[in-house]
Design a protein around this motif. Structure first.
Motif, mmCIF file in Angstrom:
data_model
loop_
_atom_site.group_PDB
_atom_site.id
_atom_site.type_symbol
_atom_site.label_atom_id
_atom_site.label_comp_id
_atom_site.label_asym_id
_atom_site.label_seq_id
_atom_site.Cartn_x
_atom_site.Cartn_y
_atom_site.Cartn_z
ATOM 1 N N MET A 166 0.859 -1.198 0.000
ATOM 2 C CA MET A 166 0.000 0.000 0.000
ATOM 3 C C MET A 166 0.892 1.243 0.000
ATOM 4 O O MET A 166 1.061 1.910 1.019
ATOM 5 N N LYS A 167 1.493 1.510 -1.145
ATOM 6 C CA LYS A 167 2.532 2.552 -1.161
ATOM 7 C C LYS A 167 1.989 3.972 -0.982
ATOM 8 O O LYS A 167 2.732 4.890 -0.656
ATOM 9 N N ASN A 168 0.705 4.151 -1.165
ATOM 10 C CA ASN A 168 0.170 5.519 -1.111
ATOM 11 C C ASN A 168 -0.263 5.987 0.276
ATOM 12 O O ASN A 168 -0.991 6.953 0.403
ATOM 13 N N TYR A 169 0.173 5.288 1.301
ATOM 14 C CA TYR A 169 -0.362 5.628 2.637
ATOM 15 C C TYR A 169 -0.038 7.056 3.062
ATOM 16 O O TYR A 169 -0.754 7.665 3.835
ATOM 17 N N ARG A 170 1.033 7.636 2.482
ATOM 18 C CA ARG A 170 1.382 9.007 2.883
ATOM 19 C C ARG A 170 0.365 10.039 2.393
ATOM 20 O O ARG A 170 0.384 11.198 2.787
ATOM 21 N N LYS A 171 -0.500 9.593 1.508
ATOM 22 C CA LYS A 171 -1.542 10.481 0.981
ATOM 23 C C LYS A 171 -2.576 10.811 2.062
ATOM 24 O O LYS A 171 -3.373 11.718 1.920
ATOM 25 N N TYR A 172 -2.588 10.014 3.124
ATOM 26 C CA TYR A 172 -3.649 10.121 4.129
ATOM 27 C C TYR A 172 -3.116 10.605 5.467
ATOM 28 O O TYR A 172 -1.939 10.438 5.763
ATOM 29 N N ALA A 173 -4.038 11.192 6.234
ATOM 30 C CA ALA A 173 -3.692 11.546 7.620
ATOM 31 C C ALA A 173 -4.988 11.571 8.399
ATOM 32 O O ALA A 173 -6.073 11.717 7.817
ATOM 33 N N ALA A 174 -4.875 11.411 9.711
ATOM 34 C CA ALA A 174 -6.077 11.471 10.542
ATOM 35 C C ALA A 174 -6.703 12.853 10.382
ATOM 36 O O ALA A 174 -6.015 13.868 10.483
ATOM 37 N N GLN A 175 -8.013 12.888 10.112
ATOM 38 C CA GLN A 175 -8.655 14.185 9.890
ATOM 39 C C GLN A 175 -9.826 14.362 10.829
ATOM 40 O O GLN A 175 -10.977 14.301 10.424
ATOM 41 N N TYR A 176 -9.500 14.479 12.087
ATOM 42 C CA TYR A 176 -10.542 14.783 13.063
ATOM 43 C C TYR A 176 -9.955 15.775 14.037
ATOM 44 O O TYR A 176 -8.751 16.039 14.027
ATOM 45 N N PHE A 177 -10.818 16.313 14.863
ATOM 46 C CA PHE A 177 -10.355 17.331 15.804
ATOM 47 C C PHE A 177 -10.561 16.815 17.218
ATOM 48 O O PHE A 177 -11.676 16.453 17.580
#
Ligand code: KIV
Ligand code: ZN
Length: 556
Positions: free
Chosen positions: A1-12
């Motif tokens: 899953m090489k694209n994992y850096r595309k994501y980040a936790a997006q909550y507050f």
């Protein structure tokens, strides 16, 4: 899953909350339930329900005990509008049921919504707008003030239209995308809306917190709920509600955590239908409460029927592993589990108290499921406990322990070779074929018995390979012994009898008896069983079956 850096936790994550709810380990009362099947659920269907199907579904929800039901988005389509009108005009809404309708915070949509609910007794008008940074930036191209103004203007319009109406109208506001919104801003918008409505303890407003898309682990959602509980204006006049979706598969856990953190109401659907991965499944939530001794206030006593109605009306299947409702969720195939369940169920016949049968979180009977059909299921993994349980409970056969073991090996072989489950009826037939019906070598009918220093017996024996019938006599210390002696002489096998057990098969005057016994010769044993009105004839039959089995085995 090489694209994992595309994501980040997006909550507050709200700052400085006490996490007081973490100390609570259980919910002690049911929340207010609001079904959104007819709106959120319906708008997720490939083919949305028509008016007839929605009406049927509404009836089902009322029967189940829902007292708040979001019936649609009346301004969204003709069908939605017509459905609301039909419920009202045909008097289909019970007096104690509040119907909820969804509207965007836009003037003409709110106007149409109020037209739709004219004449209803109890209504919640539910208004929402999306307030997350992603939506502000990408969709509305506006800042915080703009989205707050949308909410406030919507709230004002609703308050204006509700004024002087004879329906009992309450208000609900949802900050859509709540979980992806800065908590202090969500509270600011909700408080601005509440300031317009100025709810009272007598006429509360609902503030509904949607995990429009589930973005975090459940405890993070709960912290957001806790924050809102502590920062909302009019705390005594607000019903704090949650509306979890299930994108991370945590909808039920998030709802439970949200309730621990202070929510008092849950919006969701039957079996978790709803957009994408669905809304929270209210059946699971309710039965989770039930399984810990809390009255959920909803009735799922006939869950298979409810599941069938749901599938019929929505076209949505229920997966076999769906909690409580799935076909396989109570099924035990493995021998050790079956054994423990069979013993647990037997133990319960003589013990009251809290349900604690191994492997069964609730009593399947309580939700309309059957032990024989749903719990103990037989395949090649199964053992003597399960096989014995089905034969005893579905067919009143109480096999001796050694016969159970022997028959479970027969069952395992058939199931393994066929790579399939054996339904109870097929297993029963297999039992009859294996132990009662073997007359390959001979069959016998009893002619006469006479007491004479023991028992004289006379029988007619048919050689089933040649068709020859012979009248044979013998002597013994009882009927079975006399016939056994005849058969020893006839077969030339010096067998002995053991494992003898007998019980009645049916109650009352027409009771039949069943005998199980095994014959042993040269270290080899075979079982047989026989059924007859007369108990000694049942034993004679069992003996014949066992001997035929022995002869079959010897022949190979
Ligand atoms: O999921 C959501 O955000 C909604 C709102 C309209 C409450 O369904
Ligand atoms: Zn939703």
């Amino acid at each position: 899953m090489k694209n994992y850096r595309k994501y980040a936790a997006q909550y507050f994550l709200p700052e400085g909350e006490t996490l007081d709810w973490v100390q609570r380990d259980a919910l002690t009362e049911a929340p207010v339930w609001c079904s959104v099947d007819l709106r959120d659920g319906n708008q997720a269907l490939v083919e949305p329900m028509d008016v007839t199907a929605k009406t049927e579904f509404f009836r089902l929800l009322v029967e189940l005990g829902f007292r708040e039901i979001e019936i649609g988005f009346p301004a969204a389509s003709g069908t939605e509008f017509d459905f609301v009108r039909k419920l009202i005009e045909e008097g289909l809404i019970p007096d104690d049921v509040t119907v909820q309708v969804l509207t965007q915070a836009r003037e003409h949509i709110i106007g149409r919504t109020f037209e739709a609910v004219r004449g209803a007794k109890n209504v919640i008008v539910h208004v929402y707008n999306s307030i997350s940074p992603a939506q502000r930036e990408q969709v509305f191209h506006g800042g915080r003030e703009e989205v707050k103004a949308i909410a406030v203007d919507g709230a004002k319009r609703i308050a204006e239209l509700a004024a002087g109406r004879k329906e009992n109208i309450r208000f609900e506001y949802s900050p859509e995308s709540f979980t992806a919104t800065e908590p202090e801003f969500a509270a600011e918008v909700c408080n601005a809306v509440l300031e317009v409505w100025r709810p009272t303890a007598e006429k509360k407003a609902v503030i509904n917190l949607p995990a429009t898309v589930e973005t975090s682990m459940p405890h993070v959602f709960a912290r957001q709920v806790e924050y809102m509980r502590k920062h909302l204006a009019f705390p005594d006049a607000v019903v704090l509600s949650v509306h979890p979706h299930n994108d991370r598969g945590c909808g039920v856990a998030a709802s439970e955590a949200g309730l621990l953190a202070g929510a008092r109401r849950v919006e969701g659907t039957l079996f978790g239908n709803g957009e994408r991965t669905g809304n929270v499944d209210l059946v699971t939530l309710a039965l989770n409460l039930y399984s810990q001794g809390v009255d959920p206030g909803l009735n799922f006593e006939n869950l298979p029927y409810i599941a069938a109605r749901y599938t019929f009306l929505t076209g949505m299947p229920i997966p076999p592993r769906q909690p409580y409702a799935g076909e396989l969720v109570f099924a035990a195939f493995s021998g050790s589990h079956q054994d423990a369940i069979a013993k647990g169920l037997r133990w319960r016949r003589t013990h009251d108290g809290v349900w604690n049968v191994p492997y069964l979180p609730v009593d399947p009977h309580d939700i309309g499921r059957e032990y024989e059909r749903d719990v103990i299921r037989i395949n090649s993994q199964s053992g003597k406990g399960g096989v014995g349980y089905i034969l005893e409970n579905a067919y009143s056969l109480k096999l001796p322990a050694r016969l159970k073991e022997a028959f479970s090996r027969v069952v395992k072989k058939v199931s393994d070779e066929g790579h399939r489950e054996l339904p109870p009826a097929e297993m029963y037939e297999l039992f009859l074929d294996t132990y009662l019906r073997n007359e390959k070598y001979f069959s016998l009918s009893e002619v006469d018995y006479r007491m004479r220093e023991g028992m004289d017996a006379e029988v007619l024996l048919t050689d089933n390979r040649t068709g020859e019938i012979r009248r044979l006599t013998g002597h013994g210390n009882g009927r079975l012994d006399a016939v056994a002696n005849i058969l020893k002489a006839y077969t030339g096998i010096p067998f002995s009898l053991n494992g003898y057990e007998q019980h009645a098969l049916t109650e009352g005057t027409s009771a039949k008896a069943i005998t199980y016994l095994s014959v042993t010769a040269d270290g080899e044993s075979c079982w047989g069983a026989g059924v007859h009105d007369d108990s000694s004839s049942a034993s004679v039959r069992a003996l014949c079956a066992a001997l035929n089995n022995l002869l079959s085995r010897r022949e190979g």
